[in-house]
Design an enzyme around this catalytic site. Structure first.
Site, mmCIF file in Angstrom:
data_model
loop_
_atom_site.group_PDB
_atom_site.id
_atom_site.type_symbol
_atom_site.label_atom_id
_atom_site.label_comp_id
_atom_site.label_asym_id
_atom_site.label_seq_id
_atom_site.Cartn_x
_atom_site.Cartn_y
_atom_site.Cartn_z
ATOM 1 N N HIS A 72 0.849 -1.191 0.000
ATOM 2 C CA HIS A 72 0.000 0.000 0.000
ATOM 3 C C HIS A 72 0.883 1.239 0.000
ATOM 4 C CE1 HIS A 72 -4.126 -1.614 1.578
ATOM 5 N NE2 HIS A 72 -3.615 -2.365 0.628
ATOM 6 N N TYR A 201 -9.353 5.520 7.803
ATOM 7 C CA TYR A 201 -9.517 5.885 9.214
ATOM 8 C C TYR A 201 -10.561 6.997 9.262
ATOM 9 C CZ TYR A 201 -5.107 3.432 10.178
ATOM 10 O OH TYR A 201 -4.106 2.488 10.305
ATOM 11 N N PRO A 293 -3.999 0.707 18.699
ATOM 12 C CA PRO A 293 -3.804 0.225 17.326
ATOM 13 C C PRO A 293 -4.013 1.292 16.261
ATOM 14 C CG PRO A 293 -5.899 -0.537 18.206
ATOM 15 C CD PRO A 293 -5.187 0.118 19.341
ATOM 16 N N LYS A 297 1.145 0.375 14.980
ATOM 17 C CA LYS A 297 2.527 0.337 15.446
ATOM 18 C C LYS A 297 2.882 -0.864 16.333
ATOM 19 C CE LYS A 297 4.005 3.901 13.367
ATOM 20 N NZ LYS A 297 3.871 3.369 12.030
ATOM 21 N N TYR A 385 3.774 6.958 9.711
ATOM 22 C CA TYR A 385 2.981 5.778 9.372
ATOM 23 C C TYR A 385 3.842 4.698 8.724
ATOM 24 C CZ TYR A 385 -1.267 3.171 8.251
ATOM 25 O OH TYR A 385 -2.254 2.215 8.195
#
Length: 394
Positions: A72, A201, A293, A297, A385
């Site tokens: 991704h 998200y 979460p 990580k 990220y």
């Protein structure tokens, strides 16, 4: 029994450490209190940082990940019925993440360990570390009805938050830092095509939600729920309806629903223990730290610890650099606190902390509006990220 490095815990961090050490000729034995089938049954994370992908390649266990994993190069933030894409590769000079389930990582590592004949003792009861501050630490445990003593040079505690490793350290020798959030995540796994090719998200006045996946045909979805919520109160129908309410209209319209194959609620917390070592015992992964979460990580931080301890052990056994041992904790914690900050920030920005519109909710929207309209803000999200560089021991 005798070995060089005794590893407590056969989850992905213990198995990865064992595989890396074996490839460098460093003997190790893994002791696990559960069965192999139980370890594989645990449903966990699925987003791997670039650093962990590289480490799995170094361990020689990336073949299936390359075939079945989903690279991704971006993900989305959704709020106010808007969708904003974070182009990870563009903002980080080409770094990406890999969607590949923790269960599959564990399976690959188990098979690799079995193929080389390395020792893993499953269903070992009453594991206890001893003489940790001496030059001759050892483990005792019960296996197949016998009491076993495993002598070693060093012990790696990869047995999670509830394991024996951290509990073996005297309370006056460590300090704990913790933040407990007033909500949890209700997660559903289903054999349905993901609603999006990338993770979403979503912040909504009804609560946070996340659209994720394990493959092109298996989806993982989450809803923010109160801490006292019960799984049995959530039928599949109720879950899907609530998820649709929290997603942007165009996403909700494309959502494919189906029977859940796993459903559970996980509380959210931030936790760090300092230091992460005591004598010849090193804490690795969840034994030393927990992250919400939200930032993806948890598994990646464990891999970061593994990377540090693995390279430390190579220095010790191949170069005699025992002077580096005392740097393990400091090296790991530099990266851990940065990941804790990112996970806390994402959690604070995307979740509801009140049923009412208040100052905090306005700040969340202002923060989201700013970071998604600023290249500097987008870059900050992307860099964190995909994962910050691993810290060096030197």
């Amino acid at each position: 029994m005798k070995t060089q490095v005794a590893i407590i815990g056969a989850g992905p961090s213990g198995l990865l450490l064992g595989q890396l050490l074996h490839r460098q000729g460093i003997d190790n034995v893994i002791v696990e209190r559960r069965s192999g089938e139980y370890v594989l049954s645990r449903i966990r994370a699925g987003v791997l940082e670039q650093g962990m992908v590289d480490l799995l390649r170094e361990a020689g266990v990336d073949q299936r990940m390359k075939q079945e994993g989903l690279p991704h190069d971006g993900f989305e933030l959704a709020f106010n019925n808007r969708r904003v894409r974070i182009p990870l590769d563009e903002l980080t000079g080409g770094s990406k993440v890999m969607v590949y389930g923790q269960t599959e990582v564990t399976r690959d590592l188990m098979q690799a360990r079995e193929a080389v004949g390395a020792t893993t003792l499953y269903e070992a009861d009453n594991v206890q570390p001893h003489d940790l501050e001496s030059d001759n630490p050892y483990l005792t445990f019960e296996h197949n009805g016998e009491t076993v003593r495993l002598d070693c040079d060093y012990i790696a505690g990869c047995d999670g938050y509830h394991g024996v490793s951290r509990q073996a350290i005297p309370h006056d020798r460590i300090k704990e830092f913790e933040k407990v959030y007033p909500f949890g995540w209700l997660g559903v796994l289903s054999d349905t095509p993901p609603v999006s090719d990338e993770l979403i998200y979503a912040r909504h006045e009804r609560g946070f939600s996340l659209c994720s996946m394990r493959s092109a045909t298996r989806s993982r979805y989450y809803l923010q729920v109160p801490l006292d919520e019960k799984v049995e109160h959530w039928s599949d129908e109720r879950f899907w309806e609530e998820l649709k309410r929290r997603l942007p209209d165009e996403v909700a319209a494309k959502l494919v629903t189906g029977p859940s194959i796993e459903k559970s609620i996980a509380p959210l917390r931030s936790y760090v223990v300092e230091p992460m070592q005591y004598g010849r015992l090193f804490l690795v992964g969840d034994a030393a730290h927990i992250v919400p979460p939200t930032g993806a990580k948890g598994l990646n931080l464990a891999a970061s610890d593994v990377n540090t301890l693995y390279r430390l052990m190579v220095k010790v056994y191949q170069e005699g650099r025992t002077d580096l041992i005392e740097r393990y904790s400091q090296t790991c914690l530099k990266r851990i606190w940065k990941a804790e900050r990112f996970s806390w920030w994402m959690t604070s920005m995307l979740h509801n902390f009140s049923d009412e519109e208040d100052f905090n909710s306005r700040m969340q929207l202002a923060e989201l509006d700013y970071v998604t309209s600023s290249k500097a803000g987008l870059t900050t999200i992307a860099e964190n990220y995909v994962g910050l560089p691993y810290e060096s021991l030197e």
